[in-house]
Design a protein around this motif. Structure first.
Motif, mmCIF file in Angstrom:
data_model
loop_
_atom_site.group_PDB
_atom_site.id
_atom_site.type_symbol
_atom_site.label_atom_id
_atom_site.label_comp_id
_atom_site.label_asym_id
_atom_site.label_seq_id
_atom_site.Cartn_x
_atom_site.Cartn_y
_atom_site.Cartn_z
ATOM 1 N N LEU A 51 12.117 7.756 14.501
ATOM 2 C CA LEU A 51 13.513 8.171 14.384
ATOM 3 C C LEU A 51 14.359 7.151 13.626
ATOM 4 N N THR A 77 20.848 8.526 15.683
ATOM 5 C CA THR A 77 19.496 8.745 15.146
ATOM 6 C C THR A 77 18.589 9.482 16.120
ATOM 7 N N SER A 78 18.980 9.553 17.390
ATOM 8 C CA SER A 78 18.125 10.146 18.417
ATOM 9 C C SER A 78 18.902 11.180 19.219
ATOM 10 N N ASN A 79 18.413 12.417 19.223
ATOM 11 C CA ASN A 79 19.095 13.488 19.947
ATOM 12 C C ASN A 79 18.956 13.345 21.451
ATOM 13 N N ALA A 148 15.443 19.737 19.031
ATOM 14 C CA ALA A 148 16.087 18.896 18.019
ATOM 15 C C ALA A 148 16.603 19.733 16.859
ATOM 16 N N ASP A 151 19.723 21.600 18.029
ATOM 17 C CA ASP A 151 20.869 20.711 18.174
ATOM 18 C C ASP A 151 21.482 20.389 16.821
ATOM 19 N N MET A 152 20.646 20.026 15.862
ATOM 20 C CA MET A 152 21.156 19.640 14.547
ATOM 21 C C MET A 152 21.805 20.814 13.815
ATOM 22 N N ILE A 448 10.591 15.112 17.602
ATOM 23 C CA ILE A 448 12.050 15.087 17.463
ATOM 24 C C ILE A 448 12.435 14.678 16.041
ATOM 25 N N ARG A 452 14.496 16.953 13.287
ATOM 26 C CA ARG A 452 15.731 16.531 12.615
ATOM 27 C C ARG A 452 15.613 16.706 11.102
ATOM 28 N N GLU A 453 14.484 16.289 10.550
ATOM 29 C CA GLU A 453 14.279 16.395 9.103
ATOM 30 C C GLU A 453 14.245 17.849 8.658
ATOM 31 N N ALA A 455 15.585 20.417 10.172
ATOM 32 C CA ALA A 455 16.922 20.995 10.316
ATOM 33 C C ALA A 455 17.761 20.734 9.071
ATOM 34 N N GLN A 456 17.614 19.546 8.501
ATOM 35 C CA GLN A 456 18.348 19.238 7.269
ATOM 36 C C GLN A 456 17.891 20.145 6.135
#
Length: 469
Positions: A51, A77-79, A148, A151-152, A448, A452-453, A455-456
């Protein structure tokens, strides 16, 4: 200053329940442990963390008792630091500069402490997105990667619905990792925040089974597959069909369901009570099976591993700051377990259709002419052990292809995982994949991070699509 850990609850006490075994330090001791981070010259911890947690910064804030700043830095950086603070193997600690002298900062425990202070002080509150994009995203799978992603994307303003086939959200966090490592109240607390932020969770919903994929395609602008790597590696030797041989996850999931209060029929219970148990596989899942077997009052527990026994310290070819290939002894091992290495399973032996013994043989490892390690059985070393419950803990090979994956028609990689590009998109436009479904079985922290990646990537694709329209 020396490293100081919270340690575990007394052995005689903890094996009688499924409550978390790890204890916490008092606030003063925790602050002192956080202060040890400032003994470092050039940090490597963030390099090892999937992360990219800004560890020195939030440790410094924790040392100053500025829990709000510490949490904000950590949360950037961490959900879910309350999850990783409990169950992460702490890759960061292995690359901590102080780890050169085997006295790494207690980063994982400090992370958990920051998260718990943040919840207790009311710092963690629902963050309601101020604007909505009008785009809708379906996340299929409610594990750490799916949570994750949800959330993002929700924070980016998209309407997110998470579809989970089980009766509760969490994936392996809820129905894989034992309660004595991660209380499910911790998951429920986070889910309440996410729901208040506008995320919709639909449980008991298996897309492709009781919910049509075509409807999901029609109702949503993008789909993210986060179903994990659910296809376990089997052990196809003589006697595999005998009763009493189970995949580890079936055993662990069932106990978690029982702990939750779900009804499990007596004739379907997988119980170690009063039985000699053999755990095949030396990883964390095997350790979880050891701990669960002990709590079910097994007569005895043996865990075997086909690989050689690791050393107590790093080998010359395994330097800091890389992950140390050393012997790991967990709280579960300390509760009672006969651990053996360099053993291969030859066959299962039964009576009346039930497993009673397992034949094992010693193996040795040596490099061939090309430098690859090869295993050979040692002559005249076969022997049998008693086993009335055998738990297969040899990892997972890929996501389950039958059903959703096949119906989606996505391309697979050479290992059978869903093939994705740098943005997480599959070969089917608008369909993305993240976590173990795309990378293969790995750690919660990596799931996670990949969530996150991805989601972007989903967000950029949706916004590009919206701009073109």
């Amino acid at each position: 200053m020396a490293r100081k850990e919270g340690g575990y609850r007394a052995l005689a006490e903890r094996v009688e329940d499924y409550s978390e075994v790890e204890q916490t330090l008092g606030e003063a001791d925790r602050q002192l442990q956080a202060s040890r981070c400032m003994d470092c010259g050039v940090p490597f911890c963030h390099w090892a963390c999937p992360l990219g947690n800004k560890t020195p910064e939030w440790q410094d804030a924790a040392w100053r008792s500025d829990w709000e700043t510490a949490y904000k830095i950590l949360n950037s950086t961490s959900n879910f630091p309350e999850f990783t603070g409990r169950i992460c193997p702490a890759l960061c600690e292995k690359s901590c500069v102080l780890a050169i002298d085997n006295e790494a900062v207690t980063i994982r425990e400090n992370e958990c402490a920051v998260a718990e202070h943040a919840f207790n002080l009311g710092i963690v509150k629902p963050r309601i997105p101020s604007k909505r994009t009008g785009k809708k995203v379906a996340v299929i799978g409610g594990g750490p990667a799916g949570m994750a992603v949800a959330d993002m994307l929700n924070q980016a303003g998209h309407a997110v619905t998470v579809f989970e086939k089980s009766n509760a959200i969490g994936g392996l966090l809820r129905y894989g990792i034992p309660d004595f490592k991660l209380s499910k109240k911790v998951i429920d607390r986070r889910l309440a925040i996410m729901q208040a932020e506008g995320i919709t969770f639909k449980t008991g919903t298996e897309v492709g089974v009781n919910t049509k994929l075509d409807k999901i395609r029609k109702d949503f602008d993008a789909i993210v597959v986060t179903i994990g790597a659910g296809q376990p590696r089997d052990l196809k030797v003589e006697g595999r069909e005998l009763e009493g041989i189970h995949f580890a996850l079936d055993f662990l999931q069932q106990q978690n369901h029982v702990n939750r209060g779900d009804v499990v029929k007596d004739d379907q219970r997988i119980l170690a009570t009063g039985k000699p148990v053999l755990v095949i596989g030396g990883g964390d899942t095997g350790s979880d099976c050891v701990g669960t077997s002990n709590r079910q009052k097994a007569r005895s527990v043996m865990q075997i591993e086909i690989m050689p026994k690791p050393g107590e310290t790093r080998a010359p070819g395994n330097p800091w700051p890389y992950w140390p290939n050393v012997l790991k002894t967990t709280s579960s091992h300390k509760e009672g377990c006969d651990r053996r290495w360099c053993l291969n399973t030859k066959r299962f032996i039964g009576e009346g259709g039930k497993v009673k013994k397992v034949e094992l043989v010693e193996v040795e490892w040596a490099k061939d002419a090309s430098g690859r390690w090869q295993m050979t059985e040692k002559p005249d070393t076969a022997y049998t052990v008693d086993a009335e419950l055998v738990l297969l803990c040899m990892g997972f090979v890929s996501p389950v292809h039958e059903g959703l994956v096949n119906e989606l028609g996505v391309e697979l990689d050479a290992r059978g995982n869903i093939k994705v590009g740098p943005d997480g998109m599959t070969s089917v436009p608008g369909v993305f994949a993240a976590g173990d479904a795309a990378t293969g079985a790995s750690l919660v922290v990596r799931a996670i991070a990949r969530g996150r990646e991805t989601a972007q990537g989903v967000h950029e694709w949706l916004m590009k699509d919206a701009a073109q329209k």
